[in-house]
Design a protein around this motif. Structure first.
Motif, short mmCIF file in Angstrom:
data_model
loop_
_atom_site.label_atom_id
_atom_site.label_comp_id
_atom_site.label_asym_id
_atom_site.label_seq_id
_atom_site.Cartn_x
_atom_site.Cartn_y
_atom_site.Cartn_z
N TYR A 111 -22.42 3.90 5.48
CA TYR A 111 -22.60 3.12 4.26
C TYR A 111 -22.16 1.67 4.46
O TYR A 111 -22.76 0.74 3.91
CB TYR A 111 -21.83 3.74 3.10
N VAL A 112 -21.11 1.47 5.26
CA VAL A 112 -20.66 0.12 5.54
C VAL A 112 -21.72 -0.65 6.34
O VAL A 112 -22.03 -1.81 6.04
CB VAL A 112 -19.32 0.14 6.31
N ILE A 113 -22.30 0.02 7.34
CA ILE A 113 -23.31 -0.62 8.19
C ILE A 113 -24.56 -0.96 7.37
O ILE A 113 -25.06 -2.09 7.42
CB ILE A 113 -23.68 0.30 9.37
N SER A 114 -25.07 0.01 6.62
CA SER A 114 -26.26 -0.25 5.82
C SER A 114 -25.97 -1.28 4.72
O SER A 114 -26.82 -2.12 4.40
CB SER A 114 -26.78 1.05 5.20
N GLY A 115 -24.76 -1.24 4.18
CA GLY A 115 -24.38 -2.23 3.17
C GLY A 115 -24.29 -3.63 3.74
O GLY A 115 -24.68 -4.61 3.10
N THR A 116 -23.80 -3.74 4.98
CA THR A 116 -23.74 -5.04 5.65
C THR A 116 -25.14 -5.59 5.88
O THR A 116 -25.40 -6.79 5.69
CB THR A 116 -23.01 -4.91 6.99
N ALA A 117 -26.07 -4.70 6.29
CA ALA A 117 -27.46 -5.13 6.48
C ALA A 117 -28.04 -5.65 5.18
O ALA A 117 -28.72 -6.70 5.14
CB ALA A 117 -28.29 -3.96 7.01
N LEU A 273 -29.55 5.54 4.73
CA LEU A 273 -28.81 5.13 3.55
C LEU A 273 -29.10 3.69 3.14
O LEU A 273 -28.70 3.27 2.04
CB LEU A 273 -27.30 5.30 3.79
N PHE A 274 -29.78 2.92 3.99
CA PHE A 274 -30.10 1.54 3.63
C PHE A 274 -30.83 1.46 2.30
O PHE A 274 -30.63 0.53 1.51
CB PHE A 274 -30.96 0.91 4.73
N PHE A 275 -31.65 2.45 2.03
CA PHE A 275 -32.50 2.39 0.85
C PHE A 275 -31.75 2.69 -0.44
O PHE A 275 -32.30 2.56 -1.52
CB PHE A 275 -33.69 3.33 1.04
N ALA A 276 -30.46 3.07 -0.30
CA ALA A 276 -29.63 3.17 -1.49
C ALA A 276 -29.30 1.79 -2.05
O ALA A 276 -28.82 1.66 -3.18
CB ALA A 276 -28.34 3.93 -1.18
N TYR A 277 -29.56 0.74 -1.25
CA TYR A 277 -29.24 -0.63 -1.67
C TYR A 277 -30.47 -1.42 -2.12
O TYR A 277 -30.35 -2.57 -2.56
CB TYR A 277 -28.59 -1.38 -0.51
N VAL A 278 -31.64 -0.83 -1.99
CA VAL A 278 -32.87 -1.55 -2.33
C VAL A 278 -32.94 -1.83 -3.83
O VAL A 278 -32.61 -0.96 -4.65
CB VAL A 278 -34.10 -0.74 -1.88
N GLY A 279 -33.37 -3.02 -4.20
CA GLY A 279 -33.52 -3.39 -5.60
C GLY A 279 -32.87 -4.72 -5.94
O GLY A 279 -33.18 -5.32 -6.97
N PHE A 280 -31.97 -5.19 -5.04
CA PHE A 280 -31.27 -6.43 -5.33
C PHE A 280 -32.20 -7.63 -5.43
O PHE A 280 -31.90 -8.60 -6.12
CB PHE A 280 -30.20 -6.70 -4.27
N ASP A 281 -33.34 -7.59 -4.71
CA ASP A 281 -34.24 -8.74 -4.70
C ASP A 281 -34.81 -9.04 -6.08
O ASP A 281 -35.33 -10.13 -6.32
CB ASP A 281 -35.37 -8.53 -3.69
N GLY A 282 -34.71 -8.06 -6.99
CA GLY A 282 -35.17 -8.30 -8.36
C GLY A 282 -34.41 -9.41 -9.06
O GLY A 282 -34.94 -10.08 -9.95
N ILE A 283 -33.15 -9.64 -8.65
CA ILE A 283 -32.36 -10.71 -9.25
C ILE A 283 -33.02 -12.06 -9.00
O ILE A 283 -32.99 -12.95 -9.85
CB ILE A 283 -30.92 -10.69 -8.69
N ALA A 284 -33.63 -12.21 -7.82
CA ALA A 284 -34.26 -13.48 -7.47
C ALA A 284 -35.40 -13.82 -8.41
O ALA A 284 -35.71 -15.00 -8.62
CB ALA A 284 -34.75 -13.44 -6.03
N THR A 285 -36.04 -12.82 -9.01
CA THR A 285 -37.17 -13.08 -9.92
C THR A 285 -36.70 -13.61 -11.27
O THR A 285 -37.51 -14.02 -12.09
CB THR A 285 -37.99 -11.81 -10.15
N LEU A 286 -35.39 -13.58 -11.51
CA LEU A 286 -34.85 -14.07 -12.78
C LEU A 286 -34.46 -15.55 -12.70
O LEU A 286 -33.86 -16.07 -13.64
CB LEU A 286 -33.62 -13.25 -13.18
N GLY A 287 -34.79 -16.21 -11.60
CA GLY A 287 -34.36 -17.58 -11.39
C GLY A 287 -34.69 -18.52 -12.53
O GLY A 287 -33.89 -19.40 -12.88
N GLU A 288 -35.86 -18.38 -13.13
CA GLU A 288 -36.28 -19.28 -14.21
C GLU A 288 -35.49 -19.05 -15.50
O GLU A 288 -35.50 -19.90 -16.39
CB GLU A 288 -37.77 -19.11 -14.49
N GLU A 289 -34.86 -17.89 -15.61
CA GLU A 289 -34.18 -17.54 -16.85
C GLU A 289 -32.66 -17.69 -16.75
O GLU A 289 -31.93 -17.28 -17.64
CB GLU A 289 -34.54 -16.10 -17.23
N VAL A 290 -32.19 -18.29 -15.65
CA VAL A 290 -30.76 -18.47 -15.42
C VAL A 290 -30.36 -19.88 -15.83
O VAL A 290 -31.03 -20.87 -15.50
CB VAL A 290 -30.42 -18.23 -13.94
N LYS A 291 -29.25 -20.00 -16.54
CA LYS A 291 -28.81 -21.29 -17.05
C LYS A 291 -28.39 -22.24 -15.94
O LYS A 291 -28.71 -23.41 -15.95
CB LYS A 291 -27.65 -21.08 -18.03
#
Length: 568
Positions: A111-117, A273-291
């Motif tokens: 989990y540490v290795i996949s999390g680091t990736a 286990l890398f795929f337990a971390y997939v989904g973070f890139d969705g934050i990047a799509t909120l760029g226009e809505e961030v103050k």
């Protein structure tokens, strides 16, 4: 293209004309279209070589939506959005497989290795999202640095990834709900024997939950974010409860054989286990809505990932303290561990926690899909009327509905057996392109970088990519694994060192930049490509087809979450 092409959408309400789909000059009349066909070769070359720019993405392209998305989010919203998007139901299932059959108690290191990736990918995304805070996320970043052609390919992978994973999570939601009601996972699905196997278990509940989430995502991103924050906080409380209660059954003797399968097992588990971390890139799509994108996005991305990695590691460590690794259940590890300890009631806590987290994952997924599709439509790679942002809600309502319909269609019919692994490849493909684009951004500026330096950069990037592929291939197929990996790792190191020593950065980040250039993005490419070469999905289509022929049944990697809850 002027904004007038989009104004008619609002005026006519639900009525559309040809110009809303094909407003470009090439489609004005048949003569224009014939001439465009004659120029196909020239135009294709132009599209392959052309690149966008920061200012075009930030203003020219974004203005095609007529109305701006509401800037209502801060770093706190993004942290909870990120946790809700990443911390999916995957933690309850792959932990068992990785622990029992691949890594043993050393799954903690996996989990540490996949999390680091994943964290390396997050850092690369952070610099881009600060510099280019638009709804297109990685699609926009790739358009700027690698051009329209690469961005177009990536866009297909991105949308494919989100639709398939969203549909799979929706089907899993149905299964967990069924088990919570003391039914089998498939009890709430409609079996239609006349349809083909894999498409004959219709799931109306998955469609309903997607439609409910669609309504929330369409009305308000801020409201959706607040709902996500509340649900995620509740989910974290459930996780803490599982950790605290689980640790009351801890036995340190279970760690006596820490890595029974050696380093190879630890790394194979990390790939899974890398795929337990997939989904973070969705934050990047909120760029226009961030103050305040320069401050809020890095905190949101990095903060949510650090929290997620910490919780995953704690959960993995707890399950191995509760039971000897060879007794951990592959199908439902936490449920069976609590049952073995005489706490059968805990299965309801696990089911409730899974439902809550899958709801937040679906919400984050739908919002991200709509953001991606909006920006794709702005570039006319999709019908331009889909670029419209609703004036009242400040959200891309049309795109949200379109993407939810796609999710519903797939979730209603499909068990997603072969697509599950393919979506993993699609995800890693995009995650590998983003750090590559970041290296191009830092070391190449069109019209300023000398041709000699450009050629050096291309050579180093090719060597970094090929050596990363070589390491993954040797790891999987060669008997002399370590020799091949060491040679390829050496090539990767020398290529990255050469990039570092012989080229100066052509562009410095304006607000926030990734440290340790070019080592971190180069390492991100290497790890993502290595994992992509390691996953079973590389040959998923062939293997799945043979499995159907030989066994008459098939189990999905996404729907497996549902089937495995039979242990409840």
């Amino acid at each position: 293209m002027t904004n007038s092409n989009y104004g008619s959408v609002d005026k006519r309400g639900c009525g559309y004309s040809k110009d809303d789909f094909l407003p470009e000059e090439s489609f004005t009349n048949w003569g224009s279209y014939v001439q465009a066909l004659r120029d196909t070769k020239t135009r294709l070359k132009d599209r392959v070589l052309s690149r966008s720019s920061d200012q075009l993405e930030l203003h020219g392209i974004r203005d095609r939506s007529q109305h701006q998305m509401k800037k209502s989010l801060n770093w706190f919203d993004l942290v909870w959005f990120g946790i809700g998007a990443v911390m999916g139901a995957g933690i309850f299932v792959p932990t068992g497989e990785a622990t029992k059959n691949l890594a043993g108690p050393a799954v903690l290191l996996s989990y540490v290795i996949s999390g680091t990736a994943a964290l390396l990918s997050v850092l690369c995304y952070s610099e881009f999202s600060v510099e280019i805070p638009v709804a297109g996320g990685s699609f926009a970043y790739l358009r700027v640095e690698l051009g329209d052609f690469v961005a177009f390919i990536a866009a297909g992978n991105i949308l494919f990834e989100y639709v398939v994973s969203g549909a799979g999570v929706a089907r899993s939601w149905t299964s967990y709900f069924a088990t919570l009601c003391n039914h089998k996972p498939d009890d709430f699905r409609i079996n239609v024997s006349s349809l083909a196997e894999g498409y004959n278990h219709l799931d109306p509940i998955a469609v309903v939950i997607l439609l409910v989430i669609c309504a929330g995502a369409s009305l308000s991103t801020k409201g959706s974010s607040q709902f996500n924050s509340i649900m995620t906080i509740i989910h974290l409380v459930v996780m803490v409860f599982i950790l605290v209660v689980g640790l009351t059954q801890a036995n340190l003797a279970n760690y006596s054989n820490f890595a029974p399968y050696g380093a190879r097992g630890v790394l194979k588990a990390a790939a899974m286990l890398f795929f337990a971390y997939v989904g973070f890139d969705g934050i990047a799509t909120l760029g226009e809505e961030v103050k305040n994108p320069g401050r809020d996005i890095p905190i949101g991305l990095i903060g949510s990932m650090v929290v997620t990695i910490t919780i995953y590691c704690l959960l993995a460590g707890t399950i191995c303290l509760m039971q000897p690794f060879n007794q951990v259940d592959v199908n439902a590890p936490f449920t069976i561990a609590f049952q073995a300890a005489g706490m059968n009631w805990a299965k309801y806590i696990v089911a409730i926690g899974a439902l809550k987290e899958m709801t937040t994952v679906l919400l984050a997924s739908i919002i991200s899909q709509a953001g991606y599709f909006t920006h794709i439509a702005r570039t006319h790679m999709a019908p331009p009327f889909l670029a419209a942002v609703n004036e009242k809600t400040g959200t891309p309502v049309t795109d949200t509905v379109v993407m939810v319909v796609a999710n519903c269609t797939m979730a209603f019919f499909t068990s997603l057996d072969i697509l599950a692994n393919l979506v993993s490849i699609a995800t890693l493909f995009v995650f590998s392109l983003v750090p590559l684009a970041l290296l191009v951004r830092r070391y190449y500026v069109s019209g300023e970088t000398p041709d000699r330096d450009r050629d050096k950069l291309i050579l180093f990037l090719v060597l970094i990519t090929l050596s990363s592929i070589g390491s993954g291939v040797f790891w999987e197929i060669s008997e002399n694994t370590w020799i091949g990996c060491i040679i390829n790792a050496g090539v990767w190191f020398l290529a990255t060192l050469g990039l570092n020593l012989t080229l100066k950065e052509a562009r410095k980040p304006k607000v926030w930049g990734l440290p340790l250039m070019p080592w971190l993005p180069s390492a991100s490419i290497a790890i993502n490509v290595f994992i992509m070469c390691s996953i079973d999905g590389l040959h998923a289509t062939y293997d799945a087809a043979k499995d159907v022929e030989n066994k008459g049944t098939n189990t999905t990697d996404i729907d497996v979450i549902a089937a495995r809850t039979n242990a409840f």
